[in-house]
Design a protein around this motif. Structure first.
Motif, mmCIF file in Angstrom:
data_model
loop_
_atom_site.group_PDB
_atom_site.id
_atom_site.type_symbol
_atom_site.label_atom_id
_atom_site.label_comp_id
_atom_site.label_asym_id
_atom_site.label_seq_id
_atom_site.Cartn_x
_atom_site.Cartn_y
_atom_site.Cartn_z
ATOM 1 N N THR A 96 -0.502 -5.059 86.944
ATOM 2 C CA THR A 96 -0.631 -3.923 86.036
ATOM 3 C C THR A 96 -0.402 -2.582 86.719
ATOM 4 O OG1 THR A 96 -3.022 -3.815 86.393
ATOM 5 C CG2 THR A 96 -2.237 -5.148 84.529
ATOM 6 N N GLY A 97 0.028 -2.600 87.978
ATOM 7 C CA GLY A 97 0.435 -1.366 88.630
ATOM 8 C C GLY A 97 -0.617 -0.630 89.416
ATOM 9 N N GLY A 138 8.220 -2.074 90.935
ATOM 10 C CA GLY A 138 7.225 -3.130 90.803
ATOM 11 C C GLY A 138 7.868 -4.441 90.399
ATOM 12 N N ALA A 150 2.029 -1.991 83.709
ATOM 13 C CA ALA A 150 2.341 -1.174 84.879
ATOM 14 C C ALA A 150 3.293 -0.040 84.529
ATOM 15 C CB ALA A 150 2.953 -2.059 85.975
ATOM 16 N N LYS A 187 2.045 3.251 83.104
ATOM 17 C CA LYS A 187 1.287 4.167 83.952
ATOM 18 C C LYS A 187 2.158 5.224 84.607
ATOM 19 C CE LYS A 187 -2.331 0.783 84.806
ATOM 20 N NZ LYS A 187 -3.010 -0.118 85.752
ATOM 21 N N TYR A 225 6.079 3.814 88.508
ATOM 22 C CA TYR A 225 7.202 3.013 89.014
ATOM 23 C C TYR A 225 8.544 3.562 88.564
ATOM 24 C CZ TYR A 225 3.707 -0.405 90.325
ATOM 25 O OH TYR A 225 2.632 -1.013 90.901
ATOM 26 N N THR A 240 10.700 -1.640 86.930
ATOM 27 C CA THR A 240 9.915 -2.870 86.988
ATOM 28 C C THR A 240 10.867 -4.052 86.879
ATOM 29 O OG1 THR A 240 9.472 -2.727 84.602
ATOM 30 C CG2 THR A 240 7.783 -1.876 86.090
#
Length: 209
Positions: A67-68, A84, A95, A98, A101, A104
């Protein structure tokens, strides 16, 4: 047995990548509150702190990003860009929301990664190298996608460090890595309860030669 113990036991009992997709898909929306906060989960912050202390810089690949939480900690330390990677698209959706990143990537660490050689100056991971998850053979691909001199900082749970072949695999890397170091740490903070609350891990760090 508390809910956190049941969740951890289920995670440690995973057998296949498909098992991981199912478990973490179900867990994605509640992971941060029901597990990370409830268990005072320290691995993400400890890894980010270790990476920063070693002079780590981007671009960084966060392996098993979930989930980061590691991405958030790296962003707070002023380190980026960070990508990520995780087997669970549902976890990565959390993630991505948020904002920590650049990208992903849904991928299975037990196989070849669809990533270019020498793409990253750093590799970090928290909670991925543990019981029922990913074995030490993943480091072959992770070394491939790292530039010479790239800094690695990852956690390995004490239950698998020797028994899961990590110690032997790291030793086999020989001159391919430099500045190898292991530092013990408590996986969970003082607020944690249950049979896993005293779990110990290693922060493993090295540089690709």
């Amino acid at each position: 047995m508390g809910d956190q113990d049941q969740e951890l036991d289920a995670a440690y009992a995973l057998k296949t990548p498909e098992d991981s997709v199912r478990l973490y898909g179900d867990w994605a929306t509640t992971y941060d509150t029901d597990f990370a906060a409830a268990m005072d989960y320290r691995s993400p912050v400890e890894v980010a702190r270790a990476f920063a202390g070693l002079g780590g810089a981007g671009p960084v690949l966060d392996v098993g990003a979930g989930t980061g939480l590691v991405g958030e900690a790296l962003k707070a330390a002023g380190i980026g860009p960070v990508d990520g990677l995780d087997i669970s698209a549902a976890m990565l959706a959390e993630a991505a929301a948020k904002g920590a990143y650049r990208d992903t990537i849904v991928a299975d660490l037990t196989g070849k990664l669809d990533l270019s050689d020498s793409a990253y100056a750093g590799v970090v991971s928290a909670g991925t190298f543990t019981s029922g998850h990913v074995g030490p053979e993943a480091f072959e691909e992770l070394l491939r996608i790292a530039v010479p001199g790239a800094i690695f900082a990852v956690t390995v749970h004490s239950a698998v460090y020797e028994a899961g072949g990590f110690a032997a695999h790291f030793a086999s890397l020989g001159p391919r890595v430099a500045d190898f170091r292991t530092v013990p740490f408590r996986v969970y903070g003082p607020a944690a309860e249950g049979e896993h609350s005293d779990d110990i891990g290693w922060i493993v760090s090295f540089r690709k030669a």
